[in-house]
Every structure is written in C-alpha cells, then in structure tokens.
Design a protein around this motif. Structure first.
Motif, short mmCIF file in Angstrom:
data_model
loop_
_atom_site.label_atom_id
_atom_site.label_comp_id
_atom_site.label_asym_id
_atom_site.label_seq_id
_atom_site.Cartn_x
_atom_site.Cartn_y
_atom_site.Cartn_z
N ALA A 19 89.53 20.12 -30.83
CA ALA A 19 90.07 21.47 -30.63
C ALA A 19 91.55 21.54 -30.98
CB ALA A 19 89.84 21.92 -29.19
N LEU A 20 92.28 20.50 -30.67
CA LEU A 20 93.72 20.51 -30.94
C LEU A 20 94.04 20.50 -32.43
CD1 LEU A 20 95.00 18.05 -28.18
CD2 LEU A 20 95.54 20.49 -28.36
N THR A 21 93.09 20.11 -33.28
CA THR A 21 93.35 20.09 -34.72
C THR A 21 93.35 21.48 -35.33
OG1 THR A 21 90.99 19.84 -35.31
CG2 THR A 21 92.26 17.82 -34.90
N ASP A 22 92.74 22.47 -34.67
CA ASP A 22 92.66 23.80 -35.29
C ASP A 22 92.90 24.95 -34.33
OD1 ASP A 22 90.29 23.88 -33.81
OD2 ASP A 22 88.99 23.55 -35.55
N THR A 23 93.30 24.67 -33.09
CA THR A 23 93.47 25.71 -32.07
C THR A 23 94.84 25.59 -31.44
OG1 THR A 23 91.09 25.59 -31.62
CG2 THR A 23 92.45 26.76 -30.02
N ILE A 72 108.84 26.50 -21.87
CA ILE A 72 107.78 26.07 -22.79
C ILE A 72 108.30 25.68 -24.17
CG2 ILE A 72 106.05 27.47 -21.62
CD1 ILE A 72 106.28 29.47 -23.97
N ARG A 73 109.60 25.70 -24.39
CA ARG A 73 110.14 25.36 -25.71
C ARG A 73 110.00 23.86 -25.96
NH1 ARG A 73 115.73 28.88 -25.67
NH2 ARG A 73 114.76 30.96 -25.93
N HIS A 74 109.30 23.52 -27.03
CA HIS A 74 109.14 22.13 -27.43
C HIS A 74 108.50 22.10 -28.81
CE1 HIS A 74 108.99 17.83 -26.84
NE2 HIS A 74 107.73 17.82 -27.27
N ASP A 75 108.86 21.10 -29.59
CA ASP A 75 108.36 21.05 -30.96
C ASP A 75 106.97 20.44 -31.08
OD1 ASP A 75 110.63 22.23 -31.98
OD2 ASP A 75 111.68 20.31 -32.25
N GLY A 76 106.63 19.49 -30.21
CA GLY A 76 105.34 18.82 -30.31
C GLY A 76 104.29 19.46 -29.42
N LEU A 77 103.38 18.63 -28.91
CA LEU A 77 102.35 19.09 -27.99
C LEU A 77 102.92 19.12 -26.58
CD1 LEU A 77 99.35 19.74 -27.30
CD2 LEU A 77 98.99 17.26 -27.12
N MET A 78 102.70 20.22 -25.87
CA MET A 78 103.13 20.31 -24.48
C MET A 78 101.92 20.38 -23.56
SD MET A 78 105.55 23.07 -22.44
CE MET A 78 107.09 22.20 -22.77
N LEU A 79 101.88 19.47 -22.60
CA LEU A 79 100.88 19.49 -21.54
C LEU A 79 101.47 20.19 -20.33
CD1 LEU A 79 98.46 18.64 -19.77
CD2 LEU A 79 99.54 16.38 -19.55
N ILE A 80 100.78 21.23 -19.85
CA ILE A 80 101.16 21.89 -18.60
C ILE A 80 99.98 21.76 -17.65
CG2 ILE A 80 101.94 23.99 -17.47
CD1 ILE A 80 103.03 24.95 -20.13
N ASP A 81 100.17 20.99 -16.59
CA ASP A 81 99.11 20.69 -15.63
C ASP A 81 99.11 21.71 -14.49
OD1 ASP A 81 97.03 18.76 -14.81
OD2 ASP A 81 98.35 18.40 -13.10
N GLU A 82 97.92 22.21 -14.13
CA GLU A 82 97.76 23.23 -13.09
C GLU A 82 98.50 24.51 -13.46
OE1 GLU A 82 95.67 22.96 -10.62
OE2 GLU A 82 95.15 20.90 -11.08
N ARG A 99 104.09 33.95 -32.59
CA ARG A 99 105.18 33.82 -33.56
C ARG A 99 105.05 32.55 -34.40
NH1 ARG A 99 108.32 34.78 -29.03
NH2 ARG A 99 109.28 32.71 -29.27
N GLU A 100 104.55 31.49 -33.78
CA GLU A 100 104.43 30.20 -34.47
C GLU A 100 102.98 29.71 -34.32
OE1 GLU A 100 107.40 27.50 -33.00
OE2 GLU A 100 108.83 29.14 -32.66
N PRO A 101 102.09 30.20 -35.18
CA PRO A 101 100.65 29.98 -34.98
C PRO A 101 100.12 28.65 -35.52
CG PRO A 101 100.99 31.45 -36.82
CD PRO A 101 102.34 31.16 -36.28
N ARG A 102 100.80 27.56 -35.23
CA ARG A 102 100.26 26.27 -35.67
C ARG A 102 99.36 25.70 -34.57
NH1 ARG A 102 102.64 22.10 -33.05
NH2 ARG A 102 104.78 22.34 -32.26
N PRO A 103 98.35 24.91 -34.93
CA PRO A 103 97.44 24.35 -33.92
C PRO A 103 98.11 23.24 -33.12
CG PRO A 103 96.90 23.49 -36.10
CD PRO A 103 97.95 24.55 -36.30
#
Length: 420
Positions: A19-23, A72-82, A99-103
């Motif tokens: 899912a992370l590859t295209d969502t 929530i500002r971050h360039d890579g993948l952000m994990l937000i738990d709960e 605004r930045e629709p990358r997967p």
C-alpha cells in the motif's frame, strides 16, 4: 518454537508495504494489543527514512493538538501511532497530501474504527487505504499457510486436508487461548485470564469513553457478559434490553460502540432472490474467542458449540483481509430453521457454505442447511464444508465435504499439501 518476545510475522506485513508504494496515507486499524504499533515500527525501520510520533505520550499529544500543521512536516515516511487521539491531525494530513500527492507519506495506527468516530473532522477518500489487523491467526501462531478461503473457491468440493492430530480438547484449548499476542505468550489459563480481565477494564476506561459518553460502565460489562454467554448467536436487542433493564436503542448504541473498538463484529444475514425466506437478523461474534471465553469462565455443554463457531468465523474473517479472493462473510438462517453458520460470497456471486460442529464425528444431517443452499443456488454454489473436531476429510456427495477445523490454517491457497 519461537522464543518469548520474538516478532511473529503477520500476513498484514506485505499488505502495508504494498500500500505504501502507491497510496499517500496507509492506516493500520484494529483492537488494542494486536500488534499494530509493532508492525508499523518494523515497516518504518525498513523504510530507512522515517520518523515516529506516539500520541499516547501526553507531551507529544499536546504538541500535535497545539500546532498540527507543523507537527506533521517531514520529508520521509511519518508514523503517527493512535492518531484518533488528536482529530485535528486529519485535516492537516489531508491538506498536506493534497498539495504533495506522493505515495508513502503517512503510516497511521488507531485502536478504533477511525471513520466511525464522530470527532474526526474529515475522512481521506481516494487518499488512504485501511488495513485491518486482527489478533493472531492460527496460521500466524503455527507458521502455517492460512489459505482455506482461496483454496475453497479454487477447488470447491475437491478440497481435502490432512489431519494434524488435533481433537476436540485441542481445538477448545486454541479457542480459549485466542490470538492476542500477550495472551498467546502466557503459558497458563490463569495467567491469560488475568490478561483478559485487565484488557477489558482498560478498554472500557479508555477507548469506550473516547468513542462515546457512557455513564454506567457496569452496563457495558453486563452487556459483554451477556453477549459472551451466547457467542456466535443472533443479535436479539429486545432480549438483551430486557435482561439489562434498558431500552433496545440503548443496547443497539452499546453494541455499535463495542464494534467501533473492535471487541465484537456483526456478521450480516445472507439472502438472495432465490432464498427470500432468509431472516435478516445479524449474528454477533467476538473478534477474539479467548476474550469471549474469559467473560464466561466455563466450558459447559451449552457454550462449547458457540465458542468453536466463534473461533472458526473469526479465523475466516481474518483470512478475508489477506485472501486473493475478494469475498464477504455472512450467515444464513430462514424461517424454516435451515441454517448455515458461515456463507462466503465472492464478487462473481459464487458461494461457499461453512457449517461448524464441535463433535468428532459427522452425520449426513449436519449438511442439512448446506444441501438447501446447494439446491436453491445451483451453479452459484461452489461447495459446502462441515468443519468439525475430528480428523478425516470425506465426501458427503458432490460439492459437500467434511474437513477437520485445522484445514482453516493448514491448507495452502492453492490447496496443495505441504510436507511438515
């Protein structure tokens, strides 16, 4: 045998990675203590470029609530738990991914059915994918295939399964153990019971109050006990209301809350044009059979059948989250008292019927409901299975087969037999 504390690979691992590859936003949703955070942290570590935010920490939660856009500002993948703990994060995430629709921007976890929470300001249609994580399946615990659903649709009545030597007592032991990782790790029923008691108390004190204002926590505990006493039974709101001395709408709202926090699941009644006498009442199962048993504390003759049925139906529901076959789970009962415990229907309208028996033997009459569906559905009826506590795989006529319950997790998706 896995060592204590060792990570148990989940079927959902690959689903999340795919899912992370295209969502843009991937949500791992499920009950507390099923391993959502562990799975998400593993994915984050493997991404090589990510940051984690845990909203159970009051300081982090306060920062998220004060300035969600900066949070929530971050360039890579952000994990937000709960993530459900700070509803304003949803709008900030929505605006950012628009605004930045990358997967692969966000990996979110939550312990309630997030889109059912009234406190959330907006959903993320078209931007997110939700992956539901259940307690451990038997195949995840044993390291076996978990491929019954796919094999049943592929092979129909030709599906067979080798016995692994389990008997009625063994199946009951598995059903009462359940699949919560912490309960599986504990070695004695007494220690598991302590886990379940604390789990229910914590859930009512935290998650239930987050979903809705409940003035009497004792009412929720009473309802749980009543539902556990009739596991896998039809949902009779009037009877429950009478026993609890509250209104039927109140019971309905309480059941909805229990579904929202992943304690129970409603299985809708199945019907089609050719089976118009179906009863529309849903069946209610616990997400975890071990938790259901802990609320009753006994294995008298009455609850055993319902407990094993709950065990089988919840294993089927788990498999549907990763099976290649897109199907839904129903139950069937008509006014003439013909019934089938589980009905799987795929997108093409093909039907698999599953009947559960706690006995170690099978009789021809155990196929009564399955034969009715077979007659009425004709070619749409792919196969009917009686899953029982014995060891033989036997044909009871074209498209009708008895299998040991263990076929649920020892069958590969193709139906091929693997050497152990």
């Amino acid at each position: 045998m896995r060592k204590a504390g060792e990570y148990v690979p989940r079927r959902a691992d690959q689903l999340v990675l795919d899912a992370l590859t295209d969502t843009r936003v991937v949500v791992i949703n499920g009950a507390r203590q099923v391993g959502k955070s562990t799975l998400a942290e593993l994915v984050l570590r493997n991404s090589g470029d990510g940051v984690a935010r845990f909203l159970d920490d009051p300081v982090i939660r306060a920062a998220a609530a004060e300035d969600p856009v900066r949070f929530i500002r971050h360039d890579g993948l952000m994990l937000i738990d709960e993530v459900q703990r700070v509803p304003d994060l949803w709008l900030a995430i929505k605006n950012l991914v628009d605004r930045e629709p990358r997967p692969g921007r966000f990996l979110l976890t939550g312990s309630a059915r997030l889109l059912a929470l009234r406190s959330l300001p907006d959903a993320l249609p078209g931007r997110s994918e939700t992956i539901e994580l259940w307690p451990l399946s038997q195949g995840e615990i044993d390291g076996s295939d978990d491929g019954f659903v796919d094999a049943a649709f592929a092979l129909g009545g030709d599906l067979r399964s080798d016995s692994i030597g389990l008997r009625r007592k063994d199946y009951l032991d598995r059903a009462t153990r359940g699949g919560y990782p912490e309960a599986v790790r504990r070695e004695t029923p007494r220690r598991r019971q302590r886990f379940f008691e604390g789990y229910v108390a914590d859930l009512i004190a935290r998650d239930v109050k987050q979903v809705a204002h409940i003035e009497q926590a004792s009412d929720m505990r009473r309802l749980l006990s009543l539902l556990a006493g009739q596991t896998a039974g039809l949902l009779n709101l009037s009877r429950l209301a009478s026993e609890m001395s509250v209104s039927a709408p109140t019971v309905r709202s309480y059941v909805n809350i229990l579904e929202t926090v992943f304690l129970v699941r409603s299985i809708p009644a199945w019907s089609a044009n050719v089976t118009t006498r179906a009863v529309a009442t849903p069946k209610l199962v616990f997400v975890d059979s071990g938790l259901a048993h802990s609320l009753t504390g006994s294995l008298s003759d009455g609850p055993v059948g319902g407990l094993l049925e709950n065990f089988v139906l919840s294993e089927l529901a788990r498999q549907l989250t990763w099976a290649q076959t897109s199907a839904r789970l129903f139950h069937y009962r008509d006014r003439d008292q013909f019934e089938v415990d589980g009905v799987l229907e795929d997108n093409a309208g093909r039907v698999i019927g599953v009947e559960v028996k706690a006995a170690e033997t099978v009789r021809a009459d155990d196929f009564r409901g399955l034969k009715l569906l077979q007659r009425r559905l004709g070619a749409r009826f792919r196969a009917g299975f009686v899953l029982y506590a014995g060891s033989e795989s036997l044909s009871f006529g074209p498209g009708l087969t008895c299998l040991p319950i263990s076929a649920l997790w020892t069958t590969s998706a193709s139906g091929e037999k693997h050497e152990s």
